[in-house]
Design a protein around this motif. Sequence first.
Motif, PDB file in Angstrom:
ATOM      1  N   PRO A   1      55.349  32.285  44.975  1.00  0.00           N
ATOM      2  CA  PRO A   1      54.205  31.378  45.125  1.00  0.00           C
ATOM      3  C   PRO A   1      52.889  31.998  44.648  1.00  0.00           C
ATOM      4  O   PRO A   1      52.010  31.285  44.132  1.00  0.00           O
ATOM      5  CB  PRO A   1      54.173  31.093  46.632  1.00  0.00           C
ATOM      6  CG  PRO A   1      55.582  31.281  47.072  1.00  0.00           C
ATOM      7  CD  PRO A   1      56.108  32.419  46.234  1.00  0.00           C
ATOM      8  N   GLN A   2      52.719  33.309  44.803  1.00  0.00           N
ATOM      9  CA  GLN A   2      51.500  33.965  44.323  1.00  0.00           C
ATOM     10  C   GLN A   2      51.417  33.903  42.788  1.00  0.00           C
ATOM     11  O   GLN A   2      50.347  33.722  42.218  1.00  0.00           O
ATOM     12  CB  GLN A   2      51.466  35.414  44.784  1.00  0.00           C
ATOM     13  CG  GLN A   2      51.380  35.581  46.305  1.00  0.00           C
ATOM     14  CD  GLN A   2      51.263  37.037  46.715  1.00  0.00           C
ATOM     15  OE1 GLN A   2      50.268  37.700  46.420  1.00  0.00           O
ATOM     16  NE2 GLN A   2      52.280  37.540  47.394  1.00  0.00           N
ATOM     17  N   ILE A   3      52.587  34.052  42.150  1.00  0.00           N
ATOM     18  CA  ILE A   3      52.631  33.981  40.692  1.00  0.00           C
ATOM     19  C   ILE A   3      52.356  32.556  40.225  1.00  0.00           C
ATOM     20  O   ILE A   3      51.542  32.316  39.329  1.00  0.00           O
ATOM     21  CB  ILE A   3      54.001  34.466  40.174  1.00  0.00           C
ATOM     22  CG1 ILE A   3      54.172  35.959  40.465  1.00  0.00           C
ATOM     23  CG2 ILE A   3      54.153  34.188  38.683  1.00  0.00           C
ATOM     24  CD1 ILE A   3      55.556  36.486  40.175  1.00  0.00           C
ATOM     25  N   LEU A   4      53.023  31.587  40.851  1.00  0.00           N
ATOM     26  CA  LEU A   4      52.863  30.191  40.457  1.00  0.00           C
ATOM     27  C   LEU A   4      51.424  29.726  40.612  1.00  0.00           C
ATOM     28  O   LEU A   4      50.911  28.969  39.785  1.00  0.00           O
ATOM     29  CB  LEU A   4      53.789  29.303  41.289  1.00  0.00           C
ATOM     30  CG  LEU A   4      55.290  29.485  41.078  1.00  0.00           C
ATOM     31  CD1 LEU A   4      56.074  28.571  42.017  1.00  0.00           C
ATOM     32  CD2 LEU A   4      55.684  29.226  39.638  1.00  0.00           C
ATOM     33  N   ASP A   5      50.758  30.177  41.666  1.00  0.00           N
ATOM     34  CA  ASP A   5      49.373  29.787  41.894  1.00  0.00           C
ATOM     35  C   ASP A   5      48.479  30.225  40.733  1.00  0.00           C
ATOM     36  O   ASP A   5      47.594  29.478  40.305  1.00  0.00           O
ATOM     37  CB  ASP A   5      48.862  30.387  43.205  1.00  0.00           C
ATOM     38  CG  ASP A   5      47.437  29.953  43.523  1.00  0.00           C
ATOM     39  OD1 ASP A   5      47.211  28.735  43.671  1.00  0.00           O
ATOM     40  OD2 ASP A   5      46.554  30.822  43.599  1.00  0.00           O
ATOM     41  N   GLN A   6      48.723  31.418  40.211  1.00  0.00           N
ATOM     42  CA  GLN A   6      47.921  31.915  39.095  1.00  0.00           C
ATOM     43  C   GLN A   6      48.289  31.245  37.775  1.00  0.00           C
ATOM     44  O   GLN A   6      47.565  31.358  36.788  1.00  0.00           O
ATOM     45  CB  GLN A   6      48.070  33.429  38.965  1.00  0.00           C
ATOM     46  CG  GLN A   6      47.482  34.189  40.150  1.00  0.00           C
ATOM     47  CD  GLN A   6      47.536  35.683  39.965  1.00  0.00           C
ATOM     48  OE1 GLN A   6      47.049  36.219  38.981  1.00  0.00           O
ATOM     49  NE2 GLN A   6      48.144  36.373  40.912  1.00  0.00           N
ATOM     50  N   MET A   7      49.426  30.539  37.753  1.00  0.00           N
ATOM     51  CA  MET A   7      49.832  29.790  36.568  1.00  0.00           C
ATOM     52  C   MET A   7      49.490  28.299  36.695  1.00  0.00           C
ATOM     53  O   MET A   7      49.817  27.500  35.819  1.00  0.00           O
ATOM     54  CB  MET A   7      51.336  29.951  36.333  1.00  0.00           C
ATOM     55  CG  MET A   7      51.764  31.358  35.998  1.00  0.00           C
ATOM     56  SD  MET A   7      53.570  31.528  35.863  1.00  0.00           S
ATOM     57  CE  MET A   7      53.887  30.594  34.355  1.00  0.00           C
ATOM     58  N   GLY A   8      48.831  27.935  37.798  1.00  0.00           N
ATOM     59  CA  GLY A   8      48.446  26.540  37.990  1.00  0.00           C
ATOM     60  C   GLY A   8      49.590  25.637  38.386  1.00  0.00           C
ATOM     61  O   GLY A   8      49.535  24.422  38.179  1.00  0.00           O
ATOM     62  N   ILE A   9      50.645  26.204  38.980  1.00  0.00           N
ATOM     63  CA  ILE A   9      51.833  25.428  39.329  1.00  0.00           C
ATOM     64  C   ILE A   9      51.992  25.367  40.846  1.00  0.00           C
ATOM     65  O   ILE A   9      51.835  26.374  41.532  1.00  0.00           O
ATOM     66  CB  ILE A   9      53.093  26.049  38.700  1.00  0.00           C
ATOM     67  CG1 ILE A   9      52.940  26.100  37.173  1.00  0.00           C
ATOM     68  CG2 ILE A   9      54.340  25.273  39.090  1.00  0.00           C
ATOM     69  CD1 ILE A   9      54.057  26.830  36.476  1.00  0.00           C
ATOM     70  N   LEU A  10      52.311  24.184  41.337  1.00  0.00           N
ATOM     71  CA  LEU A  10      52.508  23.999  42.775  1.00  0.00           C
ATOM     72  C   LEU A  10      53.988  24.147  43.119  1.00  0.00           C
ATOM     73  O   LEU A  10      54.831  23.447  42.547  1.00  0.00           O
ATOM     74  CB  LEU A  10      52.033  22.604  43.193  1.00  0.00           C
ATOM     75  CG  LEU A  10      50.530  22.354  43.084  1.00  0.00           C
ATOM     76  CD1 LEU A  10      50.243  20.860  43.195  1.00  0.00           C
ATOM     77  CD2 LEU A  10      49.781  23.118  44.158  1.00  0.00           C
ATOM     78  N   PRO A  11      54.337  25.046  44.020  1.00  0.00           N
ATOM     79  CA  PRO A  11      55.740  25.207  44.399  1.00  0.00           C
ATOM     80  C   PRO A  11      56.209  24.078  45.306  1.00  0.00           C
ATOM     81  O   PRO A  11      55.441  23.539  46.104  1.00  0.00           O
ATOM     82  CB  PRO A  11      55.741  26.542  45.146  1.00  0.00           C
ATOM     83  CG  PRO A  11      54.364  26.658  45.703  1.00  0.00           C
ATOM     84  CD  PRO A  11      53.448  25.985  44.712  1.00  0.00           C
ATOM     85  N   VAL A  12      57.455  23.697  45.163  1.00  0.00           N
ATOM     86  CA  VAL A  12      58.071  22.685  46.016  1.00  0.00           C
ATOM     87  C   VAL A  12      59.175  23.366  46.813  1.00  0.00           C
ATOM     88  O   VAL A  12      60.111  23.908  46.233  1.00  0.00           O
ATOM     89  CB  VAL A  12      58.680  21.540  45.173  1.00  0.00           C
ATOM     90  CG1 VAL A  12      59.329  20.510  46.085  1.00  0.00           C
ATOM     91  CG2 VAL A  12      57.605  20.886  44.310  1.00  0.00           C
TER      92      VAL A  12
END
Length: 202
Positions: free
Chosen positions: A47-58
Amino acid sequence: MEIQTVVDNISTQLLEIGLLKGFKPIYRAPWGIGTAPVHVNRKALLPQILDQMGILPVFWNIDTKDYLVNVDEDTVINNTVRMICMRQGGHILMHDNRPTTAFFLDRLIRSIRASGHIIVSPNEIDRKWNDQSRMNRTRKYIELLRERAWNIQNNRTLQTSNYRPVQIILSSRQGKIEPLHCITPLAQYQGKIRVYPSISDV
């Protein structure tokens, strides 16, 4: 699946479909790897990586286990409805590549409604999935990734150095920097995850 492989897959998909009309930057990690034991500062890594890529985890919190061999329809329906009632709702995990799922889906829906619950799409639960300004910013980020990928493909030095469209490193307080593929899956880390380029670069 290693997290580096997950990140590579995400960036590849962003480059292929991220600029299509109707695309939404949301991601459901395979096998629940988003909550895997890789932690940095006691927070799950992906989730920390996805946040920096502008992606919301499901994520999901109700697993129907419809993927099991010889799955029993009554067991799946009863267990799923029981978990929904215990949690007073939740995100349900099912699989569209299991033929048995289609057979008992209608009965499961009727059972959920009979228990007093309603079925809604995920974006009605999390409004961030409809944030147009976030969508636009992620679109610009994907355009940046495309330019970076093109540069890598046309630069033999970058290719031999194993460059990726998205580079991720873990920098520790002692100044030590580790690439993501060196991170041990079961370890606990202190430091900062850095994604390059990140959505803050657009």
